[in-house]
Design a protein around this motif. Structure first.
Motif, short mmCIF file in Angstrom:
data_model
loop_
_atom_site.label_atom_id
_atom_site.label_comp_id
_atom_site.label_asym_id
_atom_site.label_seq_id
_atom_site.Cartn_x
_atom_site.Cartn_y
_atom_site.Cartn_z
N ILE A 227 63.51 -36.96 12.66
CA ILE A 227 63.16 -38.33 13.02
C ILE A 227 62.08 -38.32 14.11
N ASP A 228 61.17 -39.30 14.04
CA ASP A 228 60.11 -39.42 15.05
C ASP A 228 60.70 -39.39 16.46
N LEU A 229 59.96 -38.79 17.39
CA LEU A 229 60.43 -38.71 18.77
C LEU A 229 60.61 -40.09 19.39
N ASP A 230 59.78 -41.06 18.97
CA ASP A 230 59.91 -42.41 19.49
C ASP A 230 60.80 -43.28 18.62
N GLY A 231 61.48 -42.67 17.64
CA GLY A 231 62.36 -43.40 16.75
C GLY A 231 63.79 -43.39 17.27
N LEU B 76 64.79 -34.78 3.12
CA LEU B 76 64.12 -33.87 4.04
C LEU B 76 62.60 -33.96 3.92
N VAL B 77 62.12 -34.67 2.91
CA VAL B 77 60.69 -34.75 2.64
C VAL B 77 60.01 -35.86 3.44
N TYR B 78 60.74 -36.93 3.73
CA TYR B 78 60.12 -38.13 4.30
C TYR B 78 59.79 -37.95 5.78
N ASP B 79 58.76 -38.68 6.23
CA ASP B 79 58.44 -38.78 7.65
C ASP B 79 59.17 -40.01 8.18
N THR B 80 60.35 -39.78 8.75
CA THR B 80 61.27 -40.87 9.09
C THR B 80 61.09 -41.34 10.53
N HIS B 81 60.93 -42.65 10.69
CA HIS B 81 60.84 -43.23 12.04
C HIS B 81 62.23 -43.49 12.62
N ALA C 159 53.18 -44.07 2.66
CA ALA C 159 52.03 -43.83 3.54
C ALA C 159 51.57 -45.13 4.19
N GLY C 160 51.37 -45.07 5.49
CA GLY C 160 50.87 -46.22 6.23
C GLY C 160 51.95 -47.13 6.79
N GLN C 161 53.23 -46.84 6.49
CA GLN C 161 54.32 -47.66 7.02
C GLN C 161 55.34 -46.78 7.74
N ARG C 162 56.11 -47.40 8.63
CA ARG C 162 57.16 -46.69 9.34
C ARG C 162 58.43 -46.69 8.49
N VAL C 163 58.97 -45.52 8.26
CA VAL C 163 60.09 -45.37 7.33
C VAL C 163 61.41 -45.57 8.05
N LEU C 164 62.23 -46.47 7.50
CA LEU C 164 63.61 -46.68 7.94
C LEU C 164 64.49 -46.13 6.82
#
Length: 472
Positions: A216-220, A179-184, A113-118
């Motif tokens: 993956i994030d749209l801007d990722g 599949l759980v992570y909010d991936t950037h 939480a609070g960071q962009r996930v790679l």
């Protein structure tokens, strides 16, 4: 034990006191460390005292060996390993008390939480590539948080909290955790059938990767190693959908970023990196093997796409000396070098045997392999045996059963029988205590002994070194 993931996973600081069931594993120990670094009250228990526990004790995290309902104490939340049984007394007590139970994937998401996930995904190479990416970004000054499925030799830890904006994570597909992570942004190294005891079919396994990259994030962006057909398919599909995709390759000639002019230097590999018509420079890895070049190239591509300079990233990659259980040097005695690696899938076996051959030079490569999981051995025994045929001498142990029930028809003999070497150079040693003697009896000065497998075979490598020393 498979626990559901809540629709909303709170940040770690919102979980209250957290108790880890199975804290000694590579995954849970890393999550616990980051939570502790973030000030979350953490306790844990495990049925074994593992190497992952020492860094937690340094942070004054209370750890109990053995499972007991009393260990739960006043914890508000339990993070539970998938290896826990339904009758685990700590889980039973927590359920009865109405406490929150989270699987490993949700625990990891809470510290992201609070960071962009790679996220680094793939059937093989995740731990090494995640480690390479973390080390490269640290050298580039990014100070990422990271969680890796093995001990990062450079830091002596498998996870840590950084001050930067990114969280580098090994994204495990075995139980659907990725599949759980909010991936950037993500790396996909390869997609080959595995974990079919969970996914059922090769098609379902591949579709899980599609679902992962779709999230993956749209801007990722996405990095794919297109030497692998599965990853190449994903890259083509995502580009067609409008996703920003960077392709990398060691063999394919049309990738965005390519490794060329591979050269064995000492125990490592040096290669030239080309982007389009531009030569960016050289990377000198301190680990052997063509498959590690692909891993490093993928990490490099992600670092470049994030805006970091090639020179800094290359220095980081060049400083990487390995991850625990990934072609890890365990010692040398009597002119014989001993290595240990986690390879348990046919492709991983092939890659590590290639690396072992590079290390052996004019000497012989002696391999001990422990099949992992009854279901995997049933499906891939013939391919495992074929891959082991590239060694000079092979010892096959019995199957490490892990989370499944034994099957008397599925033993290490299925693998040994499939090794295409003369019978006198292949042994099936069902008695684990006899494996060290079998290896030492054939090893001679100049040889490399390599222990392979995801089970407890790793404990044998130091014993081989000791036996070689005793032999004189």
């Amino acid at each position: 034990m498979r626990l559901p993931v809540p629709d909303v996973v709170p940040a770690a600081e919102e979980l209250g006191r957290v108790h880890f069931v199975g804290i000694g594993g590579a995954g849970l120990s890393g999550i616990a460390r980051i939570m502790a670094r973030r000030g979350v009250p953490v306790t844990g228990s495990d049925d074994n005292d593992t190497p992952f526990l020492a860094p937690l004790r340094e942070l004054d995290v209370p750890v109990s060996i053995g499972y007991d309902a009393a260990h739960v104490g006043d914890a508000d939340t339990l993070v539970v390993t998938t290896a826990a049984r339904d009758d685990n007394p700590e889980v039973v007590a927590a359920r009865a008390a109405g406490k929150t139970l989270l699987p490993r994937s949700a625990g990891l998401k809470s510290v992201m939480a609070g960071q962009r996930v790679l996220a680094v995904a793939g059937t093989h190479g995740k731990t090494t590539t995640t480690s390479l990416l973390a080390v490269a970004l640290i050298e580039a000054g990014a100070d990422p948080s990271y969680a890796v499925g093995g001990v990062l030799t450079a830091t002596g830890r498998n996870a840590d909290l950084g001050a930067g904006e990114h969280f580098v994570a090994e994204a495990d597909e075995s139980d659907g955790a990725f599949l759980v992570y909010d991936t950037h942004a993500a790396i996909v190294l390869n997609v080959e059938a595995d974990h079919l005891d969970i996914w059922g079919t090769e098609e379902a396994y591949a579709l899980a990767f599609d679902e992962f990259v779709d999230g993956i994030d749209l801007d990722g962006f996405l990095v794919c190693v297109v030497d692998d057909p599965g990853a190449a398919r994903i890259a083509a599909r995502q580009r067609e959908a409008g996703r920003r995709v960077v392709t990398v390759a060691v063999d394919a000639g049309t990738a965005d970023l390519q490794a060329r002019d591979l050269r064995k230097v000492g125990n490592g590999t040096t290669f030239t990196v080309v982007r389009g018509t531009e030569t960016l420079g050289e990377v000198a890895l301190r680990i052997p093997g063509r498959h590690y070049v692909a891993d490093a190239l993928a990490a490099l591509a992600m670092g470049l796409e994030l805006g970091h300079e090639f020179a800094a990233l290359a220095r980081g990659l060049g400083s990487f000396v390995g991850t625990g259980r990934r072609m890890e040097a365990k010692g040398e005695a009597g002119g014989v070098r001993v290595y240990d690696s986690y390879a348990h899938h046919p492709s991983e076996i092939r890659g590590d045997i290639e690396a072992g051959r590079s290390l052996a030079g004019a000497g012989r490569l002696i391999v001990a392999f422990q099949p992992h999981l009854v279901s995997r051995t049933r499906i891939f025994a013939a391919e495992m045996g074929e891959a082991l045929g590239a060694a000079d001498e092979v010892v096959v142990l019995d199957v490490y059963v892990a989370r499944e029930e034994p099957d008397p028809d599925v033993t290490g003999a299925l693998v040994a029988d499939a090794v295409p070497l003369p019978a006198e150079r292949v042994r099936y040693v069902a008695d684990r205590t006899a494996v060290v003697e079998a290896l030492v009896s054939v090893a001679r000065p100049g040889d490399v002994v390599l222990t392979l497998g995801a089970g407890d075979i790793t404990a044998l490598a130091p014993q081989v070194v000791a036996a070689l020393e005793a032999r004189g």
